[in-house]
Scaffold this active site. Structure first.
Site, short mmCIF file in Angstrom:
data_model
loop_
_atom_site.label_atom_id
_atom_site.label_comp_id
_atom_site.label_asym_id
_atom_site.label_seq_id
_atom_site.Cartn_x
_atom_site.Cartn_y
_atom_site.Cartn_z
N GLU A 56 59.22 55.49 57.01
CA GLU A 56 58.71 55.38 58.39
C GLU A 56 58.86 56.66 59.19
O GLU A 56 59.53 56.68 60.23
CB GLU A 56 59.37 54.21 59.11
CG GLU A 56 59.01 52.88 58.51
CD GLU A 56 59.38 51.67 59.36
OE1 GLU A 56 59.94 51.86 60.45
OE2 GLU A 56 59.09 50.55 58.92
N GLU A 98 57.91 46.65 53.17
CA GLU A 98 58.68 45.85 54.14
C GLU A 98 57.74 44.89 54.82
O GLU A 98 56.59 45.23 55.11
CB GLU A 98 59.35 46.72 55.22
CG GLU A 98 60.57 47.47 54.72
CD GLU A 98 61.29 48.24 55.83
OE1 GLU A 98 61.36 47.74 56.97
OE2 GLU A 98 61.78 49.33 55.53
C1 BG6 Z 1 61.82 48.88 59.70
C2 BG6 Z 1 62.91 49.75 59.12
O1 BG6 Z 1 61.13 49.56 60.67
O2 BG6 Z 1 62.22 47.71 60.31
C3 BG6 Z 1 64.16 49.01 58.66
O3 BG6 Z 1 62.41 50.51 58.04
C4 BG6 Z 1 64.50 47.95 59.70
O4 BG6 Z 1 65.19 49.92 58.47
C5 BG6 Z 1 63.33 46.99 59.79
O5 BG6 Z 1 65.69 47.27 59.49
C6 BG6 Z 1 63.58 45.83 60.72
O6 BG6 Z 1 63.93 46.32 61.98
P1 BG6 Z 1 65.16 45.79 62.78
O7 BG6 Z 1 65.21 46.64 63.99
O8 BG6 Z 1 64.88 44.37 63.10
O9 BG6 Z 1 66.35 45.95 61.87
#
Ligand code: BG6
Length: 475
Positions: A165, A370
């Site tokens: 990201e 993700e």
């Molecule tokens: C993504 C990141 O943007 O979102 C992760 O690559 C992150 O590292 C995930 O944990 C979820 O975001 P958050 O803020 O809910 O942990």
């Protein structure tokens, strides 16, 4: 587009799940690990830090056994740069290499393909002290670090991801933590950092092809689609502005090796054009990705900017909450979608749209690295975690992937966030994502036992049937 028959998931589809080093490992200063920016930044008060996290560093065998039971074909994780090179450059920490060798061997023993992210937000603090990504020397440090990993693990790892990201790092630097003292880099500095990261990424991709000809490598960006708030033409321009600045401009550079013209005009007007040295653009162009990895959580709805400060959302933005920018775009509500407890839009159809757009633009295979829903999961008295909302979320997104496959998009894997509970970037353990519950509180470490959530059993069935069960086969 409707179809009478949906295409099945490909037979070698990489059913996976993801984590990142600093969010899952703990052992923050063990076995010679150096400090990263994550260890040194200020994080919200009252939330768990990253020192112990889910203690995957010590529990990796037990965790990988569970991943095998889940049926994972792939596990996407990141290597902590500071375990390999505690100072970011210099002497290699053999204990760090040995740790990841054990992790990779354990995965391969179970037939789980390791998908390795080189760098997931945790820049070595020693490099940060020398200017971090503002400093061109960080390019060489990154390429040197990548070389060590390619030379060491190149025979075992076939899928690499460069920088997790980059667009979050540039557009929402606060999402990763606030430097002590509280000030974030200026926009001009951020776009200089962006340029340096692109050169570093280009060189790392070329190096990967040279050293590991059988391996594939690609960037991992946080991608989303923008909807225009109304059919007003100016809203369409604003939605396009933000779709380019937030997504396409990063991928255009990574894939086509050229600055997007709209981004360039935006930077020029503001005096933010980065210093570009001879050879930089060639390095970016020569580093060709083999695939594109996307992290997808939600879509956003965008209206024309009013041109004043009221465009900026009173609630600070994060990776998925659009901030707004006078003269560029203004975030709007979308009445057709739900939101998570944390305000992130839930939009599975937006994933199909995003996949179609990314594929149409770049014609490269895509893996989703993700996707998931953060929630304050509860361990109930029956010793279970009834996370039906997670099943609903992932099911809906998988169904849309199948629609995208039927549209002709080449999707070769799905690695939802997260394989197991990890520390959220800003909400600690109050916001969980995993298929496996880690029995700890914000500060009370309890017994750290691993408990399979309801979603674990559901995803297990989906994987075992290659997507034939657990999804509703709508046409
Ligand atoms: C993504 C990141 O943007 O979102 C992760 O690559 C992150 O590292 C995930 O944990 C979820 O975001 P958050 O803020 O809910 O942990």
């Amino acid at each position: 587009m409707h179809y009478t028959n949906l295409k099945p998931f490909p037979k070698d589809f990489l059913w996976g799940a993801s984590t990142s080093a600093y969010q899952v490992e703990g052992a923050w200063d063990e076995d010679g690990k150096g400090k990263s920016v994550i260890d040194m930044m200020e994080h919200p008060e009252g939330t768990a830090g990253f020192t112990v996290a889910s203690d995957h560093y010590h529990h990796y065998k037990e965790d990988i056994k569970l991943f095998h039971e889940l049926g994972l074909k792939a596990y996407r994780f990141s290597i902590a740069w500071t375990r390999i090179l505690p100072e970011g450059t210099g002497t290699v920490n053999e204990k760090g290499l040995a740790h990841y060798e054990r992790v990779i061997d354990e995965l391969l023993r179970y037939g789980i393909e390791p998908i390795v992210t080189l760098y997931h937000f945790d820049l070595p603090y020693a490099l940060e002290e020398k200017g971090g990504w503002n400093n061109r020397e960080t390019i060489d440090a990154f390429v040197n670090y990548a070389r060590i990993l390619f030379e060491h693990f190149g025979g075992k790892v076939t899928h690499w991801l460069t920088i997790n990201e980059q667009n979050t790092l540039i557009l929402h630097p606060g999402a990763v933590g606030i430097p002590k003292g509280g000030s974030l880099p200026s926009k001009k500095e951020l776009y200089q950092q962006n340029h340096h990261m692109l050169v570093a990424q280009g060189k790392a991709m070329s190096l990967c092809h040279e050293l590991c000809p059988q391996a594939k490598i690609g960037p991992a960006l946080n991608m989303t689609s923008m909807y225009q708030a109304t059919s007003k033409p100016e809203d369409a321009i604003a939605a396009h502005n933000w779709e380019v600045l937030r997504g396409w401009s990063f991928l255009d550079l990574a894939v086509h090796g050229r600055y997007n013209r709209l981004l360039w005009s935006y930077l020029e007007e503001r005096g933010w054009i980065p210093a570009i040295k001879e050879g930089d653009l060639l390095a970016i162009q020569q580093g060709q990705p083999d695939f594109i990895a996307i992290n997808y959580y939600s879509t956003a709805t965008i209206a024309e900017s009013t041109g004043d400060a009221s465009d900026v959302s009173p609630r600070a933005g994060d990776q998925q909450i659009m901030l707004g920018e006078p003269g560029v775009y203004r975030p709007e509500e979308n009445p057709y979608v739900d939101k998570t407890k944390y305000g992130w839009v839930i939009d599975s159809v937006g994933l199909r749209l995003t996949l179609r757009k990314v594929y149409e633009r770049y014609q490269l295979p895509i893996i989703i690295t993700e996707n998931g829903i953060g929630a304050p999961d509860e361990l109930t008295e029956d010793g279970a975690v009834h996370d039906d909302y997670r099943i609903d979320f992932i099911q809906a997104h998988l169904e849309q992937i199948q629609w995208a496959l039927s549209d002709g998009v080449e999707v070769f894997g799905y690695c939802p966030w997260a394989a197991m509970d990890v520390v959220s970037t800003h909400q600690g353990y109050a916001k969980r994502y995993g298929f496996i519950y880690v029995n700890r509180g914000e500060f009370d470490l309890k017994d750290m036992s691993r408990i399979k959530k309801d979603s674990f059993y559901w995803y297990q069935r989906v994987i075992a049937s290659n997507g034939n069960e657990g999804l509703s086969q709508r046409t």
